[in-house]
Design a protein around this motif. Structure first.
Motif, PDB file in Angstrom:
ATOM      1  N   ARG A  97       0.759  -1.342   0.047  1.00 17.75           N
ATOM      2  CA  ARG A  97      -0.082  -0.038   0.069  1.00 17.75           C
ATOM      3  C   ARG A  97       0.634   1.399   0.203  1.00 17.75           C
ATOM      4  O   ARG A  97       0.356   2.221  -0.879  1.00 17.75           O
ATOM      5  CB  ARG A  97      -1.022   0.025   1.316  1.00 17.75           C
ATOM      6  CG  ARG A  97      -2.026   1.231   1.477  1.00 17.75           C
ATOM      7  CD  ARG A  97      -2.578   1.084   2.528  1.00 17.75           C
ATOM      8  NE  ARG A  97      -2.439   1.206   3.689  1.00 17.75           N
ATOM      9  CZ  ARG A  97      -1.704   2.330   4.322  1.00 17.75           C
ATOM     10  NH1 ARG A  97      -2.263   3.334   3.894  1.00 17.75           N
ATOM     11  NH2 ARG A  97      -1.218   2.144   5.625  1.00 17.75           N
ATOM     12  N   LEU A  98       2.077   1.269   0.684  1.00 16.21           N
ATOM     13  CA  LEU A  98       2.849   2.448   0.780  1.00 16.21           C
ATOM     14  C   LEU A  98       3.578   2.556  -0.431  1.00 16.21           C
ATOM     15  O   LEU A  98       3.852   3.936  -0.973  1.00 16.21           O
ATOM     16  CB  LEU A  98       3.824   2.277   1.998  1.00 16.21           C
ATOM     17  CG  LEU A  98       3.091   2.119   3.422  1.00 16.21           C
ATOM     18  CD1 LEU A  98       3.930   2.328   4.493  1.00 16.21           C
ATOM     19  CD2 LEU A  98       2.284   3.464   3.909  1.00 16.21           C
ATOM     20  N   LEU A  99       3.988   1.569  -0.931  1.00 18.83           N
ATOM     21  CA  LEU A  99       4.921   1.518  -2.175  1.00 18.83           C
ATOM     22  C   LEU A  99       3.865   2.180  -3.297  1.00 18.83           C
ATOM     23  O   LEU A  99       4.479   2.674  -4.308  1.00 18.83           O
ATOM     24  CB  LEU A  99       5.457   0.260  -2.561  1.00 18.83           C
ATOM     25  CG  LEU A  99       6.751  -0.213  -1.591  1.00 18.83           C
ATOM     26  CD1 LEU A  99       7.041  -1.577  -1.963  1.00 18.83           C
ATOM     27  CD2 LEU A  99       7.892   0.771  -1.828  1.00 18.83           C
TER      28      LEU A  99
ATOM     29  N   LEU B 200      -5.131  11.664   8.308  1.00 14.26           N
ATOM     30  CA  LEU B 200      -6.343  10.900   8.242  1.00 14.26           C
ATOM     31  C   LEU B 200      -6.410   9.634   7.704  1.00 14.26           C
ATOM     32  O   LEU B 200      -6.857   8.609   8.327  1.00 14.26           O
ATOM     33  CB  LEU B 200      -7.381  12.004   7.496  1.00 14.26           C
ATOM     34  CG  LEU B 200      -7.893  13.012   7.928  1.00 14.26           C
ATOM     35  CD1 LEU B 200      -8.818  13.739   6.976  1.00 14.26           C
ATOM     36  CD2 LEU B 200      -8.806  13.046   9.317  1.00 14.26           C
ATOM     37  N   ILE B 201      -5.316   9.399   6.788  1.00 21.47           N
ATOM     38  CA  ILE B 201      -5.124   7.960   6.297  1.00 21.47           C
ATOM     39  C   ILE B 201      -4.486   7.084   7.117  1.00 21.47           C
ATOM     40  O   ILE B 201      -4.827   6.177   7.302  1.00 21.47           O
ATOM     41  CB  ILE B 201      -4.100   8.102   5.048  1.00 21.47           C
ATOM     42  CG1 ILE B 201      -4.584   9.088   4.029  1.00 21.47           C
ATOM     43  CG2 ILE B 201      -3.845   6.710   4.470  1.00 21.47           C
ATOM     44  CD1 ILE B 201      -3.474   9.441   3.015  1.00 21.47           C
ATOM     45  N   ASP B 202      -3.507   7.668   8.174  1.00 18.91           N
ATOM     46  CA  ASP B 202      -2.947   6.724   9.189  1.00 18.91           C
ATOM     47  C   ASP B 202      -4.065   6.604  10.351  1.00 18.91           C
ATOM     48  O   ASP B 202      -4.175   5.498  10.886  1.00 18.91           O
ATOM     49  CB  ASP B 202      -1.835   7.555   9.968  1.00 18.91           C
ATOM     50  CG  ASP B 202      -0.950   7.722   8.615  1.00 18.91           C
ATOM     51  OD1 ASP B 202      -0.636   6.912   7.932  1.00 18.91           O
ATOM     52  OD2 ASP B 202      -0.567   9.047   8.357  1.00 18.91           O
TER      53      ASP B 202
ATOM     54  N   THR C 288      -8.961  11.525   0.431  1.00 21.63           N
ATOM     55  CA  THR C 288     -10.091  10.773   0.811  1.00 21.63           C
ATOM     56  C   THR C 288      -9.818   9.475  -0.117  1.00 21.63           C
ATOM     57  O   THR C 288     -10.398   8.541   0.423  1.00 21.63           O
ATOM     58  CB  THR C 288     -11.331  11.679  -0.113  1.00 21.63           C
ATOM     59  OG1 THR C 288     -11.325  13.049   0.606  1.00 21.63           O
ATOM     60  CG2 THR C 288     -12.656  10.889   0.295  1.00 21.63           C
ATOM     61  N   ALA C 289      -9.488   9.440  -1.093  1.00 27.47           N
ATOM     62  CA  ALA C 289      -9.210   8.123  -1.996  1.00 27.47           C
ATOM     63  C   ALA C 289      -8.323   7.343  -1.151  1.00 27.47           C
ATOM     64  O   ALA C 289      -8.642   6.042  -0.909  1.00 27.47           O
ATOM     65  CB  ALA C 289      -8.688   8.393  -3.241  1.00 27.47           C
ATOM     66  N   ASN C 290      -7.215   7.779  -0.655  1.00 28.36           N
ATOM     67  CA  ASN C 290      -6.256   7.046   0.248  1.00 28.36           C
ATOM     68  C   ASN C 290      -7.062   6.400   1.561  1.00 28.36           C
ATOM     69  O   ASN C 290      -6.736   5.367   2.288  1.00 28.36           O
ATOM     70  CB  ASN C 290      -4.921   7.635   0.488  1.00 28.36           C
ATOM     71  CG  ASN C 290      -4.138   7.625  -0.474  1.00 28.36           C
ATOM     72  OD1 ASN C 290      -4.059   6.407  -1.338  1.00 28.36           O
ATOM     73  ND2 ASN C 290      -3.117   8.445  -0.837  1.00 28.36           N
TER      74      ASN C 290
ATOM     75  N   ALA D  87      -7.399   2.969   2.689  1.00 32.15           N
ATOM     76  CA  ALA D  87      -6.928   2.281   3.978  1.00 32.15           C
ATOM     77  C   ALA D  87      -8.258   1.699   4.607  1.00 32.15           C
ATOM     78  O   ALA D  87      -7.981   0.509   5.553  1.00 32.15           O
ATOM     79  CB  ALA D  87      -6.744   3.568   4.989  1.00 32.15           C
ATOM     80  N   LEU D  88      -9.465   1.864   4.299  1.00 30.21           N
ATOM     81  CA  LEU D  88     -10.649   1.384   5.002  1.00 30.21           C
ATOM     82  C   LEU D  88     -10.843  -0.029   4.438  1.00 30.21           C
ATOM     83  O   LEU D  88     -11.344  -0.938   5.186  1.00 30.21           O
ATOM     84  CB  LEU D  88     -11.820   2.092   4.856  1.00 30.21           C
ATOM     85  CG  LEU D  88     -13.163   1.817   5.289  1.00 30.21           C
ATOM     86  CD1 LEU D  88     -13.098   1.806   6.859  1.00 30.21           C
ATOM     87  CD2 LEU D  88     -14.365   2.848   5.065  1.00 30.21           C
TER      88      LEU D  88
END
Length: 478
Positions: free
Chosen positions: A222-224, A313-315, A355-357, A361-362
């Motif tokens: 996900r991070l890459l 927010l992603i984290d 928002t997309a990320n 994440a969800l």
């Protein structure tokens, strides 16, 4: 005369931790000057002496070499108590420390790495948590620069004494790089040298110590993905997909092996500061639904005050899904539930890519869900948020379902069956575990987009048997 360690507003009480350290310093100050006493201290005296030396190092930079020699001479526990106090300082009062004390704290941390102090990895993790995503302030960038430099310069020491510190740093700096690369477009000089340091460290880890990187699990992917626009990481991504053997790890045969490895919870804590964690856990364990607005407003003013800070927010979504699992008593109480907090966070986002990320994440664990390896608690919030948003916030339900189908249609097309199997198993498990009684609340919702209802019905009818991904051979998992 030793200086104060912290600055605080006039109305705020002084930290009890600073008071304790200062009292220890003034109590033992004569013993902190050469010649040092040769007597062996009792356990109580030893603890007091450790606190006094810490205060001395942080408040008397010009005498730090004397104080560190004193410390080396009295240590009997491998620096374990000393390092634990440093970690408490970082967790409780780092943000209030004066600049000179922060510099001294980083200096003594490097010393603890050099002597392989007991618990130094926890200290490094505490410092990494203080680097705030989306914060472009000088203090935050300074800490980020100091930490990535520390991990690069102490590479050999960290490898010898254990790998968790380096793996934690990789997770953090990959995540920060995504933010820094975006901001650097408009403010290049400020970020150029820092980005180079972060790139160099992360690429070295991925190219030379990939076996350690695998311990991150699926969130490494996900991070890459968020760095695929950066040339150095585009090359790494290409090798992950088409030439996994170049990483030199015999058991790594395909990127899907990462998909099937759940990321350990402690990684998610690395991107949420102790203050954020404390406030979120309080909200999710003590505040009743309907009484949360003032707590949410305080959290927003404290941590989300500018659009740039929204990057965290992603984290926060990953933390809530994967690192905060409430008890059954809380689940069946009037306490605000995780799905509601995530819904509030989604509405707090001011940028489309964030928002997309957040949505990724969800849903991320849905894509590779395996009931024998994963937990339903990680995937529960997404479904409950969609269900409970009907009918008042149907736009949330529509947008989340639309995003889920977007992932089904586009995420790793060469391994599309993995994603389909993961989503199918997620839906099956959520119903079977009683998270919802039935998915008819979605398939028969008049306000839901007809196209989405049709897609959902097709998905459910096409997987009525549900492929059991618990039968994936063990050799295909890390």
């Amino acid at each position: 005369m030793a200086s104060k360690l912290t600055v605080r507003p006039p109305y705020e009480a002084e930290s009890s931790l600073e008071i304790t350290l200062r009292q220890a310093f003034y109590c033992l100050e004569p013993q902190l000057r050469p010649p040092f006493p040769l007597t062996i201290p009792t356990q109580e005296q030893y603890s007091l002496l450790n606190k006094a030396i810490i205060y001395a190092i942080l408040s008397e930079p010009h005498l730090r070499k004397i104080h560190i020699k004193h410390l080396h001479g009295v240590i009997t526990d491998g620096y374990g108590y000393f390092t634990s106090i440093l970690a408490i300082i970082v967790n409780e009062i780092y943000g209030k420390l004066v600049d000179s004390a922060k510099r001294q704290l980083l200096w003594i941390t490097r010393e603890m790495v050099d002597v392989a102090a007991v618990g130094f990895t926890d200290l490094l993790g505490s410092l990494l948590r203080q680097i705030v995503a989306g914060d472009s302030s000088e203090d935050n960038l300074w800490l980020c620069n100091e930490m990535v430099t520390l991990f690069s310069c102490k590479w050999d020491c960290l490898l010898q004494e254990g790998s968790s510190g380096l793996t934690a740093a990789l997770y953090v700096f990959l995540r920060l790089l995504s933010d820094h690369c975006r901001v650097s477009i408009s403010n290049a000089p400020k970020f150029e040298s820092l980005i180079k340091l972060e790139k160099d460290f992360c690429v070295k880890m991925l190219r030379e110590k990939f076996g350690l990187c695998l311990r991150i699990g699926r969130d490494l992917v996900r991070l890459l993905q968020d760095l695929v626009h950066v040339p150095e990481f585009r090359a790494i991504w290409r090798d992950l997909l088409y030439a996994p053997s170049v990483f030199g790890v015999d058991e790594f045969l395909d990127i899907s092996m990462l998909y099937y490895t759940m990321t350990p919870k402690w990684f998610f804590l690395l991107r949420v500061s102790p203050q954020m964690e404390s406030q979120l856990r309080f909200l999710l364990t003590h505040v009743e639904h309907g009484s949360q607005l003032r707590y949410q407003d305080w959290f927003t003013k404290k941590f989300l005050s500018t659009p740039e800070k929204n990057a965290v927010l992603i984290d926060l979504v990953r933390f809530i899904c994967c690192a905060h699992h409430p008890s059954n008593d809380i689940i069946h109480s009037d306490i605000i539930q995780r799905w509601a907090v995530i819904g509030w966070l989604l509405k707090s986002s001011m940028k489309n890519y964030i928002t997309a990320n957040m949505k990724l994440a969800l849903f991320y664990d849905w894509l590779f869900f395996n009931e024998k390896l994963d937990t339903v608690m990680d995937i529960e919030p997404a479904l409950l948020l969609m269900v409970h948003s009907i009918p008042e916030y149907i736009d949330i339900t529509n947008s989340l379902l639309e995003f889920l189908f977007l992932l089904l249609d586009n995420y790793d097309l060469e391994r599309k069956e993995i994603v389909l199997r993961g989503v199918s198993t997620s839906l099956h498990t959520l119903v079977r575990k009683g998270v919802v009684q039935s998915l008819e609340v979605l398939t028969r919702c008049d306000k839901l987009s007809p196209n989405l209802k049709e897609r959902l019905a097709e998905l459910l009818s096409g997987c009525s048997g549900f492929v059991d991904n618990s039968r994936i051979p063990t050799s295909q998992m890390l």
